[in-house]
Write a protein that holds these residues in place. Structure first.
Motif, short mmCIF file in Angstrom:
data_model
loop_
_atom_site.label_atom_id
_atom_site.label_comp_id
_atom_site.label_asym_id
_atom_site.label_seq_id
_atom_site.Cartn_x
_atom_site.Cartn_y
_atom_site.Cartn_z
N UNK A 7 13.78 -10.86 -36.38
CA UNK A 7 13.82 -9.55 -35.72
C UNK A 7 15.16 -8.82 -35.80
N UNK A 8 15.26 -7.91 -36.72
CA UNK A 8 16.47 -7.22 -36.80
C UNK A 8 16.59 -5.79 -36.08
N UNK A 9 17.33 -5.91 -34.94
CA UNK A 9 17.29 -4.77 -34.12
C UNK A 9 18.50 -3.91 -34.19
N UNK A 10 18.44 -2.56 -34.70
CA UNK A 10 19.65 -1.96 -35.05
C UNK A 10 19.75 -0.95 -33.68
N UNK A 11 20.80 -0.96 -33.06
CA UNK A 11 20.81 -0.17 -32.11
C UNK A 11 22.13 0.91 -32.56
N UNK A 12 21.55 2.14 -32.43
CA UNK A 12 22.39 3.14 -33.03
C UNK A 12 22.08 3.47 -34.46
N UNK A 13 21.62 4.94 -34.76
CA UNK A 13 21.12 5.15 -35.95
C UNK A 13 22.02 6.50 -36.51
N UNK A 14 23.29 6.37 -36.25
CA UNK A 14 24.21 7.51 -36.50
C UNK A 14 24.92 7.45 -37.96
N UNK A 15 26.24 7.47 -37.86
CA UNK A 15 26.94 7.14 -39.11
C UNK A 15 26.92 5.74 -39.47
N UNK A 16 27.18 4.79 -38.49
CA UNK A 16 27.47 3.37 -39.01
C UNK A 16 25.65 2.80 -39.17
N UNK A 17 25.22 3.06 -37.97
CA UNK A 17 23.91 2.44 -38.13
C UNK A 17 22.67 3.14 -38.93
N UNK A 18 22.72 4.51 -39.26
CA UNK A 18 21.85 5.32 -40.10
C UNK A 18 22.20 4.77 -41.47
N UNK B 43 20.75 -8.80 -33.33
CA UNK B 43 21.23 -7.36 -32.67
C UNK B 43 22.26 -6.85 -33.86
N UNK B 44 22.08 -5.78 -34.16
CA UNK B 44 22.96 -5.07 -35.21
C UNK B 44 23.57 -3.72 -34.16
N UNK B 45 24.54 -3.82 -33.73
CA UNK B 45 25.20 -2.95 -32.74
C UNK B 45 25.86 -2.03 -33.51
N UNK B 46 25.45 -0.61 -33.51
CA UNK B 46 26.07 0.60 -34.19
C UNK B 46 26.35 1.61 -33.56
N UNK B 47 26.71 1.39 -32.25
CA UNK B 47 27.07 2.68 -31.30
C UNK B 47 28.34 2.73 -31.18
N UNK B 48 28.73 4.19 -30.67
CA UNK B 48 30.05 4.77 -30.32
C UNK B 48 30.38 4.62 -29.06
N UNK B 49 29.87 3.88 -28.37
CA UNK B 49 30.41 3.88 -26.71
C UNK B 49 30.43 2.65 -26.01
N UNK B 50 31.28 2.07 -25.24
CA UNK B 50 31.50 0.77 -24.81
C UNK B 50 30.40 0.71 -23.77
N UNK B 51 29.82 1.78 -23.01
CA UNK B 51 28.70 1.22 -22.08
C UNK B 51 27.62 0.76 -22.67
N UNK C 293 29.52 -3.53 -35.26
CA UNK C 293 30.43 -2.77 -36.09
C UNK C 293 30.54 -1.34 -35.41
N UNK C 294 32.19 -1.11 -35.83
CA UNK C 294 32.60 0.35 -35.40
C UNK C 294 33.47 0.64 -36.46
N UNK C 295 33.22 2.08 -36.44
CA UNK C 295 34.62 2.74 -37.35
C UNK C 295 35.14 3.91 -36.80
N UNK C 296 36.39 4.13 -37.00
CA UNK C 296 37.09 5.36 -36.91
C UNK C 296 37.22 6.22 -38.36
N UNK C 297 38.07 7.33 -38.35
CA UNK C 297 38.28 8.01 -39.38
C UNK C 297 38.77 7.08 -40.49
N UNK C 298 39.69 6.15 -40.23
CA UNK C 298 40.45 5.43 -41.31
C UNK C 298 40.32 3.87 -41.23
#
Length: 167
Positions: free
Chosen positions: A13-24, A112-120, A140-145
């Protein structure tokens, strides 16, 4: 090294949390990696956010998606183009929703595939991950660089690998 011995009956069961820049962008390509495993894979997309104009630049959405929920849109697209059963949860995580999903799909090993942009939200994912007997958590997380990835697994109630909060 973390090693899993999956047998032919193992269901994931692949659970992708966050469907924005990384998750999408992960979700756009993940079904290709699951070709041949359709009967043993389930994909769950989680995000309470809606597509905005500003998302079109670096997220996998089009003009017609604006105003619609990100998880729902991506789920619909995957179900249209791939034979991977894809579900969605169109709300933000607040508490034990991840664990509730794992209980509902108890015969699957959760990834769990964490692709969120906040620590909460990362903290909520970690709390739910720790409730599992066997699970994998990739954050996973990223910034501009730059970017980073953390991998942890629980195998028979024993955690291997550090969580982001441990580092």
């Amino acid at each position: 090294m973390i090693k899993f011995d999956f047998n032919n009956d193992t269901k994931l069961l692949f659970i992708v949390i966050g469907c924005g820049g990384v998750g999408g962008n992960l979700v756009r390509d993940l079904p290709k990696l699951l070709i041949g495993m359709e009967e043993k894979s389930l994909l769950m997309l989680i995000d309470g956010d809606v597509v905005e104009d500003k998302n079109l630049v670096r997220q996998p959405y089009q003009l017609q998606d604006i105003g619609q929920n990100k998880a729902k849109i991506l789920s619909r697209k995957i179900n249209t183009f791939y034979n991977i059963k894809t579900l969605y949860y169109d709300k933000y995580l607040l508490s034990t929703e991840l664990n509730d999903i794992c209980i509902k799909y108890f015969d699957y090993i959760p990834i769990f595939l964490g692709c969120v942009d906040n620590d909460k939200t990362r903290s909520l994912i970690e709390d739910n991950f720790k409730l599992q007997k066997t699970a994998i958590y990739i954050d996973g997380a990223n910034t501009v660089n730059d970017g980073n990835v953390y991998v942890s697994a629980i195998i028979n109630n024993k955690q291997r690998g550090k969580l982001r909060s441990d580092v």
